[in-house]
Design a protein around this motif. Structure first.
Motif, PDB file in Angstrom:
ATOM      1  N   PHE A 193     -46.505 -48.381   6.402  1.00 21.88           N
ATOM      2  CA  PHE A 193     -45.634 -47.245   6.095  1.00 21.88           C
ATOM      3  C   PHE A 193     -46.307 -45.871   6.199  1.00 21.88           C
ATOM      4  CE2 PHE A 193     -43.209 -50.642   3.970  1.00 21.88           C
ATOM      5  CZ  PHE A 193     -41.999 -50.453   4.618  1.00 21.88           C
ATOM      6  N   LEU A 194     -47.614 -45.787   6.206  1.00 18.52           N
ATOM      7  CA  LEU A 194     -48.299 -44.505   6.294  1.00 18.52           C
ATOM      8  C   LEU A 194     -47.978 -43.766   7.599  1.00 18.52           C
ATOM      9  CD1 LEU A 194     -50.167 -42.559   4.831  1.00 18.52           C
ATOM     10  CD2 LEU A 194     -52.087 -43.698   5.931  1.00 18.52           C
ATOM     11  N   PRO A 195     -48.051 -44.423   8.768  1.00 20.15           N
ATOM     12  CA  PRO A 195     -47.664 -43.710   9.999  1.00 20.15           C
ATOM     13  C   PRO A 195     -46.199 -43.267   9.971  1.00 20.15           C
ATOM     14  CG  PRO A 195     -48.879 -45.698  10.545  1.00 20.15           C
ATOM     15  CD  PRO A 195     -48.606 -45.741   9.077  1.00 20.15           C
ATOM     16  N   CYS A 196     -45.340 -44.066   9.364  1.00 17.43           N
ATOM     17  CA  CYS A 196     -43.932 -43.672   9.257  1.00 17.43           C
ATOM     18  C   CYS A 196     -43.782 -42.428   8.382  1.00 17.43           C
ATOM     19  CB  CYS A 196     -43.100 -44.813   8.689  1.00 17.43           C
ATOM     20  SG  CYS A 196     -43.026 -46.244   9.773  1.00 17.43           S
ATOM     21  N   ALA A 197     -44.543 -42.373   7.292  1.00 23.97           N
ATOM     22  CA  ALA A 197     -44.474 -41.226   6.388  1.00 23.97           C
ATOM     23  C   ALA A 197     -44.994 -39.968   7.084  1.00 23.97           C
ATOM     24  CB  ALA A 197     -45.271 -41.509   5.119  1.00 23.97           C
ATOM     25  N   VAL A 198     -46.072 -40.088   7.858  1.00 24.71           N
ATOM     26  CA  VAL A 198     -46.616 -38.944   8.585  1.00 24.71           C
ATOM     27  C   VAL A 198     -45.611 -38.468   9.631  1.00 24.71           C
ATOM     28  CG1 VAL A 198     -48.429 -38.220  10.196  1.00 24.71           C
ATOM     29  CG2 VAL A 198     -49.020 -39.551   8.159  1.00 24.71           C
ATOM     30  N   ALA A 238     -39.659 -33.661   9.810  1.00 22.61           N
ATOM     31  CA  ALA A 238     -38.913 -32.925   8.795  1.00 22.61           C
ATOM     32  C   ALA A 238     -39.016 -31.426   9.029  1.00 22.61           C
ATOM     33  CB  ALA A 238     -39.426 -33.282   7.402  1.00 22.61           C
ATOM     34  N   ASP A 239     -40.148 -30.957   9.548  1.00 22.51           N
ATOM     35  CA  ASP A 239     -40.312 -29.541   9.832  1.00 22.51           C
ATOM     36  C   ASP A 239     -39.282 -29.074  10.855  1.00 22.51           C
ATOM     37  OD1 ASP A 239     -41.548 -27.023   9.645  1.00 22.51           O
ATOM     38  OD2 ASP A 239     -42.700 -27.439  11.451  1.00 22.51           O
ATOM     39  N   GLY A 240     -39.078 -29.853  11.903  1.00 25.55           N
ATOM     40  CA  GLY A 240     -38.070 -29.526  12.913  1.00 25.55           C
ATOM     41  C   GLY A 240     -36.664 -29.598  12.349  1.00 25.55           C
ATOM     42  N   ALA A 241     -36.419 -30.569  11.482  1.00 30.12           N
ATOM     43  CA  ALA A 241     -35.096 -30.703  10.873  1.00 30.12           C
ATOM     44  C   ALA A 241     -34.791 -29.515   9.968  1.00 30.12           C
ATOM     45  CB  ALA A 241     -35.007 -32.006  10.082  1.00 30.12           C
ATOM     46  N   VAL A 242     -35.786 -29.079   9.212  1.00 30.14           N
ATOM     47  CA  VAL A 242     -35.600 -27.922   8.337  1.00 30.14           C
ATOM     48  C   VAL A 242     -35.299 -26.681   9.179  1.00 30.14           C
ATOM     49  CG1 VAL A 242     -36.797 -26.360   6.752  1.00 30.14           C
ATOM     50  CG2 VAL A 242     -36.966 -28.824   6.437  1.00 30.14           C
TER      51      VAL A 242
END
Length: 155
Positions: free
Chosen positions: A15-20, A26-30
């Motif tokens: 899950f760590l690569p998924c979280a990264v 998320a930056d692009g989504a914001v």
């Protein structure tokens, strides 16, 4: 105990690569959400302005009263040109302020003489190149931008 630690390590590894990736995306989504909000706000402001202009009669002559004459704009450009090449080199803040004022006057002169300009849309080296191009177009249209050039045109 080792089984629990091993299981947690495997879960973290998966899950760590998924979280990264989620944080990066998320930056692009914001940014997209901010752009949508800004777009809605701009459309709403335009709608209000359109509604106001539809219901009120505004004289275009009254709007043009506050615009300086082309002679005043040319004098401002010559003064700002001297400042940006002289005193404005002493301070980054002063230089930035003089360039903003110079670009504003270039836009006004371009609007008065029908010269196409893209100064608002560029930055860095591209802005410098556009500034030189617009200066050339304005001089070709008969506006003297350099401090001594208006004297030479009279002779």
């Amino acid at each position: 105990m080792h089984t629990v630690v091993l299981a947690l390590a495997l879960v973290a590894l998966v899950f760590l690569p998924c979280a990264v990736a989620l944080l990066i995306c998320a930056d692009g989504a914001v940014a997209r959400v901010r752009q949508r909000i800004r777009g809605r706000r701009d459309r709403r402001a335009l709608h209000i302005l359109d509604r106001t202009l539809t219901h009120q009669s505004i004289s275009l002559a009254a709007l043009d009263e506050h615009q300086p004459s082309i002679q005043q704009i040319a004098a401002d450009l010559r003064r700002l040109d001297r400042q940006r090449l002289g005193i404005a080199t002493r301070s980054k803040v002063w230089h930035a302020a003089v360039l903003l004022a110079y670009d504003d006057r270039l836009r006004l002169a371009s609007r008065c003489l029908g010269v196409c300009e893209h100064l608002d849309q560029l930055d860095g080296v591209d802005l410098e190149i556009e500034r030189v191009r617009v200066e050339g177009e304005l001089e070709a249209a008969g506006l003297s931008l350099r401090a001594g050039s208006h004297r030479h045109q009279d002779h």
